[in-house]
Design a protein around this motif. Structure first.
Motif, PDB file in Angstrom:
ATOM      1  N   ASP A 112      31.645 -10.465   0.367  1.00  0.00           N
ATOM      2  CA  ASP A 112      31.042 -11.832   1.973  1.00  0.00           C
ATOM      3  C   ASP A 112      30.956  -9.914   3.466  1.00  0.00           C
ATOM      4  OD1 ASP A 112      32.270 -13.345   1.299  1.00  0.00           O
ATOM      5  OD2 ASP A 112      34.368 -14.087   1.748  1.00  0.00           O
ATOM      6  N   ALA A 113      32.419  -9.548   2.952  1.00  0.00           N
ATOM      7  CA  ALA A 113      31.467  -7.535   4.125  1.00  0.00           C
ATOM      8  C   ALA A 113      30.350  -7.278   2.920  1.00  0.00           C
ATOM      9  CB  ALA A 113      32.798  -7.050   4.205  1.00  0.00           C
ATOM     10  N   MET A 118      24.733  -5.643   4.601  1.00  0.00           N
ATOM     11  CA  MET A 118      23.501  -5.723   3.996  1.00  0.00           C
ATOM     12  C   MET A 118      22.664  -6.124   3.967  1.00  0.00           C
ATOM     13  SD  MET A 118      24.385  -2.085   2.405  1.00  0.00           S
ATOM     14  CE  MET A 118      25.000  -2.496   3.716  1.00  0.00           C
ATOM     15  N   GLU A 119      23.113  -7.466   4.634  1.00  0.00           N
ATOM     16  CA  GLU A 119      21.926  -8.917   5.257  1.00  0.00           C
ATOM     17  C   GLU A 119      22.120  -9.097   3.989  1.00  0.00           C
ATOM     18  OE1 GLU A 119      19.699  -7.426   8.389  1.00  0.00           O
ATOM     19  OE2 GLU A 119      21.333  -7.575   9.574  1.00  0.00           O
ATOM     20  N   VAL A 120      22.245  -9.632   2.477  1.00  0.00           N
ATOM     21  CA  VAL A 120      21.441  -9.870   2.050  1.00  0.00           C
ATOM     22  C   VAL A 120      22.982 -11.027   1.236  1.00  0.00           C
ATOM     23  CG1 VAL A 120      20.745  -7.626   0.932  1.00  0.00           C
ATOM     24  CG2 VAL A 120      23.085  -8.382   0.382  1.00  0.00           C
ATOM     25  N   PRO A 121      22.217 -12.144   0.784  1.00  0.00           N
ATOM     26  CA  PRO A 121      22.185 -13.714  -0.098  1.00  0.00           C
ATOM     27  C   PRO A 121      23.722 -13.763  -1.338  1.00  0.00           C
ATOM     28  CG  PRO A 121      20.663 -14.100  -0.175  1.00  0.00           C
ATOM     29  CD  PRO A 121      20.595 -12.550   0.798  1.00  0.00           C
ATOM     30  N   VAL A 128      24.753  -7.709  -6.982  1.00  0.00           N
ATOM     31  CA  VAL A 128      24.268  -6.765  -6.004  1.00  0.00           C
ATOM     32  C   VAL A 128      23.580  -6.040  -6.927  1.00  0.00           C
ATOM     33  CG1 VAL A 128      25.386  -5.003  -4.803  1.00  0.00           C
ATOM     34  CG2 VAL A 128      26.350  -7.435  -4.536  1.00  0.00           C
ATOM     35  N   THR A 129      21.904  -5.651  -6.999  1.00  0.00           N
ATOM     36  CA  THR A 129      21.773  -4.862  -7.387  1.00  0.00           C
ATOM     37  C   THR A 129      20.072  -3.643  -6.403  1.00  0.00           C
ATOM     38  OG1 THR A 129      19.580  -6.873  -7.313  1.00  0.00           O
ATOM     39  CG2 THR A 129      21.027  -6.524  -9.254  1.00  0.00           C
TER      40      THR A 129
END
Length: 628
Positions: A112-113, A118-121, A128-129
């Motif tokens: 969540d952090a 990083m402002e990614v969903p 995470v890529t």
């Protein structure tokens, strides 16, 4: 008729050979796309089958040496190359794994952090890529210095030179503009431009626009509208024209300040950058200014990228004027082959272990799946070794009149697959009569104890039936209809939901009953003479002598629990309670087929280890009953 640029015979041979041969390099991992390889190598590849190692024998050794030295000495901007082995998708190469690990460690495993900063969903670490990194291949990829791009740039700058995918602007010009406009046949281009080129790869993207003709129009349209902004340079003399364009566009300085989040007093205070600005909002205006043919004259635009920097290096190194070495063909494909040969062992092990590392990373990132699977398997084995032996012991020791009818019923349950009972089990677990069962069971044992204390002269069967009647009365009628308004509770998303449907197994009871029948009755008679209780006879005699068959039962229970997928997915909607098999299914649904095969191999390892460690006991459990 216009003449093509002066290309040496060695360069012609290099061009011709590169059109026929190509090699596997770093570019395949930027995106599994032959178009990207063709643009980077500046040659048509066509199919993967045409890629081989013959290019290593068709390049200028001196030019390759200069290129490798330039690559080491030149402080190349991060925007001039992509990071190879970073395509985070259906396969997870080394740099994509390193980026995920970097984010995992930086945010202390808090997804969540990571998603917030990083402002990614991203809802899980499997999502995470690295961000897309094809700046040189298209204008739509803009350089960014915020969010997820900041840590990615850190990783990108720390990786070795062999992982750099240097953008070849001549290849981009050929593949993205010339071929779509004029087709693959060079003759159509020659007819429209009045030239006599033999191949497209004699047409370079020059630093400045050609003097006149259709070639000038092609250069201008490509540079203004399609070339990535990182490779465009503007003359400093355009500062006044740029500020005038801004004043005409925004009308007043307050509008610009609102757009830029600045506090300029007038348009004269707005800085002018000869290169693409880092701010995204300023980039938009800078690009619009470049596209404006009236405000930004063509003579003030320059293309400057890897080839231009390489040409300047070669000219300095050889002590020649720049005009004497241009245009140079960057030996990118040959450099790729050189890197591959220099690091064969590392590449080989990377490709051998990549998919397994992908699966293991996925498993460890979802550590709850490992924990849940361990707990589930331990509970399944424990309950299977308790409930099934008790039922089989009762059938074996007490010789009930309907013993074989009961065994036949147990065997019939094997004819129905688990999917048949999936919906009834789900409905039962969703509305499970937990409190009636607990209260009925408690009353049963309490009544049995009281009858044994105060009515010890009653036959044991009568005491059992009486206690059972009391338990049924309380559990079936009193608690559901009198005491509790809502007697049922949901067991979904609990280990009880996983354990209860498979706690008793008809096949296991059948096997255990046959094994218990083979135990000599004299042992039980001797225990009776010594005053042993039924529990003592069950635990010390029956269970001790049944270790081989119990090992078979334990292996079967472990295998069933470990491989459970469909039922675990249906009755456990919460991902935090998912078992390992459910997570592996999720991985398979979003991964390459090779990753799926690696997941199957890894998933089979625990069962194989258990069998190897217990094979002697298991074989005795299979052979001994047959011999008896």
């Amino acid at each position: 008729m216009l003449r093509r640029p002066d290309v040496s015979e060695q360069q012609r041979r290099s061009i011709g050979s590169e059109m026929e041969y190509s090699i596997p390099g770093n570019y395949a991992t930027v995106s599994v796309n032959l178009t990207n390889i063709e643009m980077a190598w500046w040659k048509p590849v066509g199919t993967w089958q045409r890629i081989d190692a013959d290019v290593s024998r068709n390049h200028d050794e001196n030019l390759l040496a200069d290129f490798l030295t330039w690559r080491e000495e030149f402080n190349m901007p991060l925007e001039w190359y992509a990071l190879a082995h970073s395509g985070g998708g259906r396969m997870l190469p080394i740099n994509a794994r390193l980026f995920r690990k970097l984010m995992y460690d930086r945010f202390s495993a808090d997804i969540d952090a990571y998603a917030h900063e990083m402002e990614v969903p991203a809802k899980s670490w499997s999502m995470v890529t690295p961000p897309p990194d094809q700046l040189g291949f298209s204008r739509r990829y803009r350089p960014k210095l915020e969010g997820i791009h900041v840590p990615y740039r850190e990783l990108k700058g720390s990786r070795p030179l062999r992982d750099r995918v240097i953008f070849n602007l001549d290849g981009v010009f050929w593949r993205r503009y010339l071929v779509p406009k004029y087709g693959h046949d060079i003759q159509q281009y020659n007819r429209e431009h009045d030239t006599d080129y033999s191949i497209y790869h004699e047409i370079f993207l020059s630093r400045r626009a050609p003097q006149s003709g259709l070639a000038k129009d092609d250069w201008e349209q490509f540079v203004r509208d399609e070339l990535n902004l990182n490779f465009i340079r503007l003359d400093s003399s355009l500062a006044k024209a740029y500020r005038l364009w801004l004043s005409n566009h925004y009308k007043n300085i307050s509008n610009l300040n609102t757009r830029y989040s600045t506090s300029y007093v007038s348009f004269r205070d707005v800085p002018f950058s000869t290169e693409v600005p880092p701010s995204v909002s300023v980039q938009v205006d800078w690009e619009m200014f470049v596209k404006d043919r009236q405000a930004c004259p063509l003579e003030a635009i320059e293309v400057y990228g890897p080839r231009q920097a390489f040409e300047e290096y070669v000219a300095r190194r050889r002590g020649l004027p720049l005009e004497k070495v241009t245009p140079l063909i960057m030996p990118v494909a040959s450099a790729d082959y050189h890197d591959a040969m220099q690091h064969k062992s590392q590449l080989r092990w990377e490709f051998i272990l990549r998919n397994y590392k992908h699966v293991m990373d996925f498993i460890w990132l979802h550590g709850h799946g490992i924990r849940n699977t361990l707990i589930y398997c331990l509970l399944a084995v424990s309950t299977a070794l308790l409930v099934n032996p008790l039922a089989a012991y009762a059938l074996s020791r007490y010789k009930l009149p309907k013993t074989y009818t009961i065994l036949l019923f147990f065997m019939v349950t094997m004819a129905f697959p688990a999917e048949v009972t999936m919906i009834p089990n789900f409905l039962l677990l969703k509305r499970f009569p937990l409190w009636p069962l607990l209260s009925g069971g408690a009353i049963f044992f309490l009544a049995l104890w009281l009858l044994g204390k105060f009515k010890s002269r009653w036959p044991e069967q009568l005491r059992m039936l009486s206690a059972l009647g009391c338990g049924l009365f309380v559990g079936v009628w009193l608690v559901p209809y009198v005491i509790l308004a809502k007697p049922t509770t949901s067991l979904l998303n609990t280990f009880a939901a996983l354990i209860l449907p498979g706690m008793a197994n008809g096949y296991f009871i059948f096997i255990l009953k046959g094994f218990f029948d083979s135990i000599p009755k004299e042992l039980f008679e001797a225990a009776d003479l010594d005053g042993a209780s039924e529990w003592t006879k069950f635990w010390l005699i029956t269970m001790n002598l049944s270790k081989p068959v119990l090992a078979v039962i334990a292996l079967g229970a472990f295998t069933g629990a470990y491989s459970a997928f469909m039922m675990a997915l249906v009755i456990i909607p919460d991902p935090d309670m998912w078992t390992l098999m459910v997570w592996l299914y999720q991985l398979q649904s979003e991964s390459h087929q090779a990753v799926v095969y690696a997941a199957l191999v890894i998933a089979a390892v625990p069962t194989f280890i258990v069998f190897v460690l217990c094979q002697n006991v298991i074989m005795r459990g299979i052979v001994v009953p047959v011999e008896k």
